[in-house]
Scaffold this motif. Structure first.
Motif, PDB file in Angstrom:
ATOM      1  N   GLY A 210       6.588  49.090  45.950  1.00 36.54           N
ATOM      2  CA  GLY A 210       6.210  50.461  45.094  1.00 36.54           C
ATOM      3  C   GLY A 210       6.008  49.820  43.469  1.00 36.54           C
ATOM      4  N   CYS A 211       5.587  50.855  42.835  1.00 33.84           N
ATOM      5  CA  CYS A 211       5.105  50.415  41.477  1.00 33.84           C
ATOM      6  C   CYS A 211       6.263  51.054  40.433  1.00 33.84           C
ATOM      7  N   THR A 212       6.289  50.636  39.127  1.00 36.25           N
ATOM      8  CA  THR A 212       7.539  50.975  38.184  1.00 36.25           C
ATOM      9  C   THR A 212       7.192  51.620  37.337  1.00 36.25           C
ATOM     10  N   TYR A 213       5.883  52.020  36.948  1.00 36.34           N
ATOM     11  CA  TYR A 213       5.474  52.594  35.742  1.00 36.34           C
ATOM     12  C   TYR A 213       5.497  54.367  35.807  1.00 36.34           C
ATOM     13  N   LYS A 214       5.704  54.665  37.014  1.00 29.80           N
ATOM     14  CA  LYS A 214       5.482  56.126  37.278  1.00 29.80           C
ATOM     15  C   LYS A 214       7.007  56.685  36.925  1.00 29.80           C
ATOM     16  N   TYR A 215       7.728  56.979  38.040  1.00 33.25           N
ATOM     17  CA  TYR A 215       9.205  57.601  37.975  1.00 33.25           C
ATOM     18  C   TYR A 215      10.156  56.798  37.210  1.00 33.25           C
ATOM     19  N   LEU A 216       9.837  55.361  37.387  1.00 33.42           N
ATOM     20  CA  LEU A 216      10.757  54.376  36.828  1.00 33.42           C
ATOM     21  C   LEU A 216      10.466  54.001  35.509  1.00 33.42           C
ATOM     22  N   ASN A 217       9.421  54.659  34.751  1.00 28.39           N
ATOM     23  CA  ASN A 217       9.210  54.544  33.168  1.00 28.39           C
ATOM     24  C   ASN A 217       9.319  53.178  32.780  1.00 28.39           C
ATOM     25  N   GLY A 218       8.606  52.184  33.628  1.00 28.65           N
ATOM     26  CA  GLY A 218       8.607  50.865  32.991  1.00 28.65           C
ATOM     27  C   GLY A 218       7.398  50.391  31.969  1.00 28.65           C
ATOM     28  N   GLY A 219       6.662  51.335  32.010  1.00 29.48           N
ATOM     29  CA  GLY A 219       5.467  51.165  31.059  1.00 29.48           C
ATOM     30  C   GLY A 219       4.264  50.821  31.532  1.00 29.48           C
ATOM     31  N   PRO A 220       2.916  50.673  30.845  1.00 25.05           N
ATOM     32  CA  PRO A 220       1.902  50.499  31.516  1.00 25.05           C
ATOM     33  C   PRO A 220       1.764  49.225  32.179  1.00 25.05           C
ATOM     34  N   GLY A 221       1.284  49.504  33.541  1.00 26.36           N
ATOM     35  CA  GLY A 221       1.470  48.276  34.493  1.00 26.36           C
ATOM     36  C   GLY A 221       2.536  47.459  34.599  1.00 26.36           C
ATOM     37  N   SER A 222       3.601  47.776  34.307  1.00 27.47           N
ATOM     38  CA  SER A 222       4.867  47.212  34.475  1.00 27.47           C
ATOM     39  C   SER A 222       4.789  46.750  35.884  1.00 27.47           C
ATOM     40  N   PRO A 223       5.526  45.573  36.383  1.00 22.19           N
ATOM     41  CA  PRO A 223       5.289  44.789  37.703  1.00 22.19           C
ATOM     42  C   PRO A 223       5.824  45.634  38.737  1.00 22.19           C
ATOM     43  N   ALA A 224       5.233  45.521  39.946  1.00 28.44           N
ATOM     44  CA  ALA A 224       5.809  46.086  41.026  1.00 28.44           C
ATOM     45  C   ALA A 224       6.841  45.299  41.902  1.00 28.44           C
ATOM     46  N   TYR A 225       7.322  46.023  42.993  1.00 25.79           N
ATOM     47  CA  TYR A 225       8.362  45.194  43.426  1.00 25.79           C
ATOM     48  C   TYR A 225       8.008  45.034  45.072  1.00 25.79           C
ATOM     49  N   LEU A 226       8.673  44.250  45.804  1.00 28.76           N
ATOM     50  CA  LEU A 226       8.666  43.977  47.078  1.00 28.76           C
ATOM     51  C   LEU A 226      10.155  44.039  47.681  1.00 28.76           C
ATOM     52  N   TYR A 227      10.345  44.969  48.958  1.00 29.06           N
ATOM     53  CA  TYR A 227      11.577  44.768  49.393  1.00 29.06           C
ATOM     54  C   TYR A 227      11.218  44.099  50.887  1.00 29.06           C
ATOM     55  N   VAL A 228      12.150  43.212  51.318  1.00 30.28           N
ATOM     56  CA  VAL A 228      12.218  42.459  52.468  1.00 30.28           C
ATOM     57  C   VAL A 228      13.535  42.737  53.023  1.00 30.28           C
ATOM     58  N   ARG A 229      13.678  43.367  54.113  1.00 31.35           N
ATOM     59  CA  ARG A 229      15.122  43.642  54.704  1.00 31.35           C
ATOM     60  C   ARG A 229      15.827  42.371  54.743  1.00 31.35           C
ATOM     61  N   ARG A 230      17.017  42.194  54.597  1.00 32.63           N
ATOM     62  CA  ARG A 230      17.756  41.057  54.686  1.00 32.63           C
ATOM     63  C   ARG A 230      17.763  40.070  55.809  1.00 32.63           C
ATOM     64  N   ASP A 231      17.788  40.899  56.934  1.00 33.14           N
ATOM     65  CA  ASP A 231      17.681  40.118  58.266  1.00 33.14           C
ATOM     66  C   ASP A 231      16.332  39.280  58.679  1.00 33.14           C
ATOM     67  N   LEU A 232      15.255  39.807  57.744  1.00 37.40           N
ATOM     68  CA  LEU A 232      13.772  39.532  58.186  1.00 37.40           C
ATOM     69  C   LEU A 232      13.478  38.453  56.892  1.00 37.40           C
ATOM     70  N   GLN A 233      14.310  38.314  56.036  1.00 37.47           N
ATOM     71  CA  GLN A 233      13.658  37.333  55.049  1.00 37.47           C
ATOM     72  C   GLN A 233      13.671  35.907  55.692  1.00 37.47           C
ATOM     73  N   PRO A 234      14.481  35.357  56.581  1.00 37.69           N
ATOM     74  CA  PRO A 234      14.308  33.994  56.705  1.00 37.69           C
ATOM     75  C   PRO A 234      12.839  33.902  57.578  1.00 37.69           C
ATOM     76  N   LEU A 235      12.561  35.020  58.174  1.00 35.46           N
ATOM     77  CA  LEU A 235      11.224  34.793  58.784  1.00 35.46           C
ATOM     78  C   LEU A 235      10.075  35.289  58.116  1.00 35.46           C
ATOM     79  N   PHE A 236      10.158  35.806  56.864  1.00 34.13           N
ATOM     80  CA  PHE A 236       9.128  36.356  56.017  1.00 34.13           C
ATOM     81  C   PHE A 236       8.292  35.256  55.455  1.00 34.13           C
ATOM     82  N   ASP A 237       6.949  35.321  55.951  1.00 35.60           N
ATOM     83  CA  ASP A 237       6.084  34.257  55.539  1.00 35.60           C
ATOM     84  C   ASP A 237       4.817  34.783  54.944  1.00 35.60           C
TER      85      ASP A 237
END
Lengths: 390, 390
Positions: A210-237
């Motif tokens: 998701g981005c962070t500059y819309k409803y999260l008000n982070g400012g122009p082009g503020s960095p986006a984010y990545l969610y990886v569910r905890r149990d998948l993290q060890p396999l996330f490649d």
């Protein structure tokens, strides 16, 4: 929630474009002035440790987590949404191929389904991810995903809220359907995070961006984010295994050993000024429950629709956004002939929404700083602008 | 060049870590305060046009261009160095496979050579690029590249200056050798741009990347850049085709049509606060020729080596950086037992360099704001710190 309004820099305009660039939280200028003058100017290189720059991506991720229903340690901030879509989609395809989900023997996971109504960048990046992983890409409307799933499906990239019409898609049931097919979901939360409950953990979402500059008000082009569910993290490649996601980034090892947890989604050196502006902007959420935000958002959009019906001359606009609450995000889109000059007329009269080609007026409703009085004024001015045009 | 010093926020310390994070240019705080308060806070969404946010990546690229010997229109700013390495290496492999360079019939371009002494992230990202394009990766020291090149070589990723020892590699002759083999070069300029002439256009470099927070003083994690030589741009096929590099980004088309020129290297929405801090930081270069900077850099590092020879007790350090000017970047690396506590001792006495595991003291020389007096003091304090240790 009316007390939150004072936390933003506002003026006499009715700002209905917070779904594109959120208003400035008053705390940001002071924080960034200090970051520049003291942390960069005086402490300089020491700030990577002493001012917490190095750990900002995970720390800020944990501030976003409660707003999207994630426990800590699963979200990392950094890079643009597009870059995160690439990490997530390639990661999802690789998870599907890791073959832990009972795929019928002999069937390759070589198909990627992408929301046909998506904001274009997701489609462009998904096409690149498909090309680079040997997948076929297929555009499917979210409602058609359940029928489109099959033993070849590796991953499905979906939008939680459609950027154009504001339709809210059924994340829980679509996530369940994808999982039942042994494939992995990537949800794009750009138009829902900060406006309504997402429930990533509760609904078993695999990956999200998701981005962070819309409803999260982070400012122009503020960095986006990545969610990886905890149990998948060890396999996330990750296809972008940069040094800051390494288990020992300052060991300067030649081989890549991914770190543990959310930081595995990190790539290069984070853009600190933009990241820390976002961190400060997130303080406006202290003590706010996203359910309250949702309640006000629905009340505002209901009220806007009522006012539009009252003020806008018959037949001049068509409501594109679904009337049903469970299908509505936090924006109202109106189809309108001459949408572009109509929006220009609105802006000239202090009501700022945006125009999306070819014929759409978009109005974003940001419950933290928008009032019912402003909502009424927006609809009234729209009626006046339309009445003044033949 | 002494007049430039006043353009930076400096204090009593001798800052020899400008090759890691450049000092703060005095113009930055005011510019960013205005960007936040007026451009974001007041103009809001209008700033994408009215404040020139949208075109910042190309505009700032053109400010960097003269420092690296590039004509305008070939550099775009955005994303981290790691992400740009990915774009450039995949792009180079695809160029090699486009097959315009007389490859012997029937030979696949399936080998990627990577500087064996590289800063690790380049190697990690190159390995991912190789994996995703079906290439084999081979680590080779820059001096061994000419013999390692062959008909299978698709691309070669090299550092202009080694991050650890400060060795300057022979960009012109290596670029020629790679081209003669029908392969494509990607040069990483992190440790050379802003410290010495690069001559990208003059030497026929294909692609290059670099960071902007070292000698370019852009601030913590300021965005990196990508150079694609003009005649290669129409063929440059990015693995990260985000919407901001589209020929018509607001057309919201489902298919990706890359834009023309440098902006083809763009991906997602740029992190504006970090980008504009960099833009303002680059004003310190107005009227400075990079050749002058190089002359002072060599004079400073020569003088530092003399002072080290004079002040440091015999046998306590070994100079890792080449003595020959044509092999020296703008830093001096010293091998030293107990390098870590020795650097801590230096920092405690106001001389800030950095430690690189396992045994290296690194001192970066930034000609714009560093004086000969400070250089003498650094060596003297190093001698004292070492003398005080058994």
């Amino acid at each position: 929630m009316a007390d939150r309004r004072a936390l933003f820099a506002l003026d006499g305009t009715v700002y209905l474009d917070g779904n594109s660039l959120g208003a400035l939280p008053e705390a940001v200028p002071g924080r960034i002035a200090d970051v520049i003058r003291r942390e960069w100017g005086e402490l300089r290189i020491r700030s990577w440790d002493e001012s917490g720059w190095w750990t900002a991506p995970e720390r800020i991720g944990d501030l976003i987590a409660p707003l999207v229903g994630a426990a800590p340690g699963q979200i990392v901030v950094g890079d643009s949404t597009s870059v995160n879509v690439f990490k997530a989609v390639v990661g999802a395809i690789r998870l599907a191929r890791a073959g832990t989900d009972g795929n019928p023997a002999g069937t390759a996971r070589d198909e990627l389904l992408v929301d046909a109504s998506t904001f274009p960048t997701d489609g462009y990046i998904a096409a690149s991810a498909a090309r680079m992983t040997g997948c076929e890409i297929r555009a499917v409307l979210p409602r058609d995903v359940p029928q489109a799933l099959g033993p070849r499906t590796a991953a499905v990239l979906l939008n939680h809220v459609d950027y154009r019409g504001g339709r809210l898609h059924d994340l829980p049931s679509l996530t369940r359907a994808v999982r039942a097919a042994g494939a992995y979901t990537v949800w794009d939360l750009c138009h829902s995070a900060g406006a309504l409950p997402v429930g990533l953990d509760a609904h078993g979402v695999d990956l999200a961006v998701g981005c962070t500059y819309k409803y999260l008000n982070g400012g122009p082009g503020s960095p986006a984010y990545l969610y990886v569910r905890r149990d998948l993290q060890p396999l996330f490649d990750s296809p972008l295994p940069g040094w800051t996601g390494h288990a020992e980034p300052f060991g300067m090892h030649r081989g890549y050993t991914p770190g543990e947890g959310a930081l595995r989604g990190r790539v290069g050196t984070p853009e600190i000024l933009s990241a820390l502006a976002l961190e400060e902007a997130l303080t406006v959420w202290d003590g706010v429950a996203i359910e309250e935000v949702r309640a006000k958002s629905l009340a505002l959009t209901d009220f806007f629709l009522e006012c539009v019906a009252r003020y806008v001359p018959e037949g001049r606009v068509e409501v594109m956004t679904p009337a049903a609450h469970h299908e509505r995000g936090s924006q109202i889109a109106l189809r309108c002939a001459d949408a572009e000059p109509v929006m220009a007329g609105l802006i000239a009269r202090g009501v700022v929404g945006d125009f999306r080609a070819p014929d759409t007026l978009r109005f974003g409703f940001t419950p933290l700083y928008l009032s019912f009085a402003e909502t009424e004024r927006a609809a009234r001015v729209l009626g006046e602008v339309l009445a003044a045009r033949p």
